[in-house]
Scaffold this motif. Structure first.
Motif, PDB file in Angstrom:
ATOM      1  N   ARG A  62      36.537  46.396  41.052  1.00  0.00           N
ATOM      2  CA  ARG A  62      37.442  47.086  40.132  1.00  0.00           C
ATOM      3  C   ARG A  62      36.803  48.471  40.038  1.00  0.00           C
ATOM      4  N   CYS A  63      37.364  49.385  39.182  1.00  0.00           N
ATOM      5  CA  CYS A  63      37.440  50.577  38.921  1.00  0.00           C
ATOM      6  C   CYS A  63      35.692  50.777  38.468  1.00  0.00           C
ATOM      7  N   CYS A  64      35.401  50.015  37.597  1.00  0.00           N
ATOM      8  CA  CYS A  64      33.986  50.153  36.805  1.00  0.00           C
ATOM      9  C   CYS A  64      33.547  48.869  36.592  1.00  0.00           C
ATOM     10  N   ILE A  65      32.291  48.750  36.145  1.00  0.00           N
ATOM     11  CA  ILE A  65      31.614  47.511  35.844  1.00  0.00           C
ATOM     12  C   ILE A  65      32.097  47.046  34.499  1.00  0.00           C
ATOM     13  N   TYR A  66      32.591  48.011  33.713  1.00  0.00           N
ATOM     14  CA  TYR A  66      33.085  47.730  32.251  1.00  0.00           C
ATOM     15  C   TYR A  66      34.372  46.827  32.295  1.00  0.00           C
ATOM     16  N   LYS A  67      35.307  47.016  33.373  1.00  0.00           N
ATOM     17  CA  LYS A  67      36.409  46.449  33.306  1.00  0.00           C
ATOM     18  C   LYS A  67      36.159  45.006  34.055  1.00  0.00           C
ATOM     19  N   GLU A  68      35.300  45.136  35.070  1.00  0.00           N
ATOM     20  CA  GLU A  68      34.762  43.741  35.572  1.00  0.00           C
ATOM     21  C   GLU A  68      34.042  42.793  34.511  1.00  0.00           C
ATOM     22  N   ARG A  69      33.381  43.199  33.804  1.00  0.00           N
ATOM     23  CA  ARG A  69      32.634  42.589  32.768  1.00  0.00           C
ATOM     24  C   ARG A  69      33.837  42.004  31.685  1.00  0.00           C
ATOM     25  N   ALA A  70      34.743  42.832  31.344  1.00  0.00           N
ATOM     26  CA  ALA A  70      35.901  42.558  30.432  1.00  0.00           C
ATOM     27  C   ALA A  70      36.649  41.505  30.863  1.00  0.00           C
ATOM     28  N   ILE A  71      36.900  41.586  32.400  1.00  0.00           N
ATOM     29  CA  ILE A  71      37.624  40.339  32.934  1.00  0.00           C
ATOM     30  C   ILE A  71      36.907  38.982  32.921  1.00  0.00           C
ATOM     31  N   VAL A  72      35.664  39.060  33.077  1.00  0.00           N
ATOM     32  CA  VAL A  72      34.659  37.962  33.165  1.00  0.00           C
ATOM     33  C   VAL A  72      34.819  37.380  31.688  1.00  0.00           C
ATOM     34  N   GLU A  73      34.700  38.305  30.733  1.00  0.00           N
ATOM     35  CA  GLU A  73      34.631  37.927  29.360  1.00  0.00           C
ATOM     36  C   GLU A  73      35.824  37.054  28.887  1.00  0.00           C
ATOM     37  N   GLU A  74      37.011  37.269  29.672  1.00  0.00           N
ATOM     38  CA  GLU A  74      38.525  36.517  29.531  1.00  0.00           C
ATOM     39  C   GLU A  74      38.270  35.290  30.181  1.00  0.00           C
ATOM     40  N   ARG A  75      37.525  35.359  31.440  1.00  0.00           N
ATOM     41  CA  ARG A  75      37.319  34.074  31.983  1.00  0.00           C
ATOM     42  C   ARG A  75      36.459  33.140  31.248  1.00  0.00           C
ATOM     43  N   VAL A  76      35.433  33.682  30.461  1.00  0.00           N
ATOM     44  CA  VAL A  76      34.740  32.674  29.658  1.00  0.00           C
ATOM     45  C   VAL A  76      35.534  32.241  28.615  1.00  0.00           C
ATOM     46  N   GLN A  77      36.337  32.753  27.928  1.00  0.00           N
ATOM     47  CA  GLN A  77      37.198  32.388  26.957  1.00  0.00           C
ATOM     48  C   GLN A  77      38.115  31.275  27.490  1.00  0.00           C
ATOM     49  N   MET A  78      38.663  31.126  28.707  1.00  0.00           N
ATOM     50  CA  MET A  78      39.355  30.357  29.337  1.00  0.00           C
ATOM     51  C   MET A  78      38.757  29.104  29.721  1.00  0.00           C
ATOM     52  N   ILE A  90      48.853  25.361  29.709  1.00  0.00           N
ATOM     53  CA  ILE A  90      47.649  25.218  30.425  1.00  0.00           C
ATOM     54  C   ILE A  90      47.300  26.427  31.115  1.00  0.00           C
ATOM     55  N   VAL A  91      48.163  27.174  31.652  1.00  0.00           N
ATOM     56  CA  VAL A  91      47.882  28.223  32.268  1.00  0.00           C
ATOM     57  C   VAL A  91      48.319  29.488  31.829  1.00  0.00           C
ATOM     58  N   GLU A  92      47.372  30.503  32.032  1.00  0.00           N
ATOM     59  CA  GLU A  92      47.460  31.768  31.095  1.00  0.00           C
ATOM     60  C   GLU A  92      47.328  32.779  32.238  1.00  0.00           C
ATOM     61  N   VAL A  93      47.987  34.059  31.586  1.00  0.00           N
ATOM     62  CA  VAL A  93      47.610  35.271  32.483  1.00  0.00           C
ATOM     63  C   VAL A  93      46.594  36.010  31.742  1.00  0.00           C
ATOM     64  N   LEU A  94      45.537  36.499  32.588  1.00  0.00           N
ATOM     65  CA  LEU A  94      44.429  37.447  31.883  1.00  0.00           C
ATOM     66  C   LEU A  94      45.036  38.783  32.082  1.00  0.00           C
ATOM     67  N   GLU A  95      45.601  39.354  31.106  1.00  0.00           N
ATOM     68  CA  GLU A  95      46.482  40.455  31.196  1.00  0.00           C
ATOM     69  C   GLU A  95      45.438  41.563  31.743  1.00  0.00           C
ATOM     70  N   ILE A  96      44.297  41.645  31.349  1.00  0.00           N
ATOM     71  CA  ILE A  96      43.348  42.911  31.825  1.00  0.00           C
ATOM     72  C   ILE A  96      42.973  42.789  33.279  1.00  0.00           C
ATOM     73  N   ALA A  97      43.207  41.726  33.938  1.00  0.00           N
ATOM     74  CA  ALA A  97      42.890  41.268  35.228  1.00  0.00           C
ATOM     75  C   ALA A  97      44.273  41.537  36.125  1.00  0.00           C
ATOM     76  N   CYS A  98      45.493  41.363  35.551  1.00  0.00           N
ATOM     77  CA  CYS A  98      46.427  41.753  36.255  1.00  0.00           C
ATOM     78  C   CYS A  98      46.881  43.101  36.618  1.00  0.00           C
TER      79      CYS A  98
END
Length: 493
Positions: free
Chosen positions: A56-72, A83-91
């Motif tokens: 991605r553009c920077c590690i901060y966006k990548e970490r934010a996406i991982v944070e969303e994945r942790v929540q899932m 059961i299925v959700e869109v991770l908006e920041i990753a889309c």
């Protein structure tokens, strides 16, 4: 054995799957250690170390996406029942427009694309064709008319993979899921190249359940789908069983035993009801059954009332062990939704996918190839081949012939939701050249499920090989030692 990881012996289909595994493994490890709630905020930095971004553009966006994945990975949005959700920041970064004029356009004299468009959406600018997005209805006639094939057609992978037409794009160009249409098949999860769609996980719930079972003296059972035979190619199935037991499960049983039970029940229902129904469909694939209810409600009564093999075995276990808890392990995301349906709640407590099982085993430092073999011999050949397309039909046919049922059996085998849709359309208008529809939402059947560790052409052969290893060769032999008369095998219509 410590720190020897099963994942090193696997080859995932994509880096998205590897990221999903990495998050699930970290979450599972912290939960096993009892440190998750105080440490889950550490996971994004542990996975995305930096300083340079990977995708991605920077590690901060990548970490934010991982944070969303942790929540899932710890259950996702509790207010969202899907059961299925869109991770908006990753889309991100997928083209929105389907039809595009490419640089192959020659500005020809014929202007066939202009003439072909019934909506006046194409005009010529500087002798090149231009599509007016406000007028375009995406009918495709311009593309078909162009002699230079200068008009391309590109769909977002998530939309293209969703045969249920449940995904659209919002005003911010992000994917959104229509819960009224979604059948939770998980094809979008597997096909999104950015990993922006994910299924909620029960892995932390299962870890807590096993811990609680040890403290409060109740047994937790694992039911494994027969598709597991094609997943851990570097080990024997008996070693996989032992590894699952090492996690703390009391026993490991085959969902294929439930398939044997369901085949008996479904064949009996078919023989007694087909004269009135004219067409019956299978009920073992929850995504297929959901697709019928949402898109062909007039055919809902044609769905077999048999519960799925997972539910059949779970109810059998709880009939024998009254305090038992049950976890299903398989390739299917839709199973996570199935256990929440009103008439099925309480039968099976949680669902783990093969992806989650791999992460759980590695988090617990359990390497499958180091395990001794344990037996897994609950089911027949016919129950085990439920895992692949055509298996249900073979099983029903076996029961009809074995019991000498006086009924004509004309099956239509549908491999994937597109074929299912064609068969259902014909059934709706009374033009189906058959009276039994075997429907599988995933190509290949359960072995093509969205949460398999990998999809290989040889998986069907592996399932048949596993089926031939069954000690019990007939369905009657498989179920003879169980009192299945005590089990409720019927669903509400």
């Amino acid at each position: 054995m410590k720190n020897k990881k099963n994942v090193k012996l696997m080859k995932f289909d994509s880096n998205v799957q590897m990221l999903k595994y990495t998050v699930l493994e970290s979450v599972s490890r912290y939960e096993i250690e009892g440190k998750l709630m105080n440490s889950f905020y550490k996971i994004p930095k542990e996975i995305i170390k930096g300083p340079d971004p990977v995708s991605r553009c920077c590690i901060y966006k990548e970490r934010a996406i991982v944070e969303e994945r942790v929540q899932m990975a710890i259950g996702g949005d509790k207010d969202n029942k899907n059961i299925v959700e869109v991770l908006e920041i990753a889309c991100d970064e997928c083209p929105v427009t389907s039809y595009t004029v490419t640089d192959r356009c020659r500005g020809c004299v014929a202007h066939k694309c202009v003439e072909a468009c019934p909506f006046g959406a194409i005009s010529l600018v500087d002798k090149k064709a231009v599509i007016n997005r406000d007028l375009c209805k995406e009918c495709g006639k311009c593309k078909a008319a162009c002699p230079f094939e200068a008009i391309s057609y590109v769909q977002r992978p998530c939309i293209k993979s969703c045969e249920a037409k449940a995904i659209s794009i919002n005003q911010n160009n992000k994917a959104i899921i229509d819960e009224k249409k979604c059948i939770q098949c998980g094809n979008c999860v597997y096909n999104c190249p950015f990993g922006a769609i994910m299924d909620k996980s029960y892995v932390t719930d299962v870890i807590k359940l096993i811990k609680d079972g040890k403290m409060n003296k109740y047994n937790v059972y694992a039911i494994v789908a027969p598709a597991i035979s094609s997943q851990f190619s570097y080990a024997k199935i008996g070693q996989v069983v032992t590894a699952i037991k090492e996690l703390g499960f009391h026993q490991v049983l085959e969902a294929a035993l439930g398939a044997d039970i369901v085949a008996l029940n479904e064949a009996s229902d078919f023989a007694s009801e087909i004269e009135e129904l004219k067409v019956m469909t299978t009920s073992c694939c929850p995504a297929f059954a959901s697709y019928i209810r949402k898109n062909y409600p007039e055919l809902s009564d044609n769905i077999s009332t048999s519960v799925s093999p997972m539910i059949a075995v779970a109810r059998l276990i709880k009939d024998i062990d009254k305090t038992a808890k049950v976890v299903f392990i398989g390739p299917c995301i839709a199973k996570k939704g199935e256990i929440l349906e009103d008439d099925l709640k309480g039968s099976c407590d949680f669902v783990l996918t093969f992806e989650e099982l791999l992460a759980y085993l590695d988090a617990a430092d359990i390497c499958i190839e180091d395990m001794k073999e344990s037996p897994l011999d609950n089911a027949s050949f016919f129950g085990r081949i439920f895992a692949r397309s055509g298996g249900v039909t073979e099983s029903i046919k076996h029961v009809i012939e074995d019991k000498k049922l006086d009924v004509e059996f004309k099956p239509i085998i549908c491999n994937g939701l597109k074929e299912c849709n064609t068969a259902l359309k014909l059934a709706k208008i009374g033009k189906l050249n058959g009276n039994f529809i075997e429907g599988m939402a995933c190509l290949g059947g359960c072995i093509g499920g969205p949460a398999t560790l990998s999809r290989k052409l040889k998986d069907k052969k592996e399932v048949d090989k596993y089926g031939n290893m069954a000690i019990e060769k007939s369905i009657n032999d498989s179920v003879r030692i169980f009192n299945i008369d005590n089990i409720n095998l019927k669903r509400n219509k």
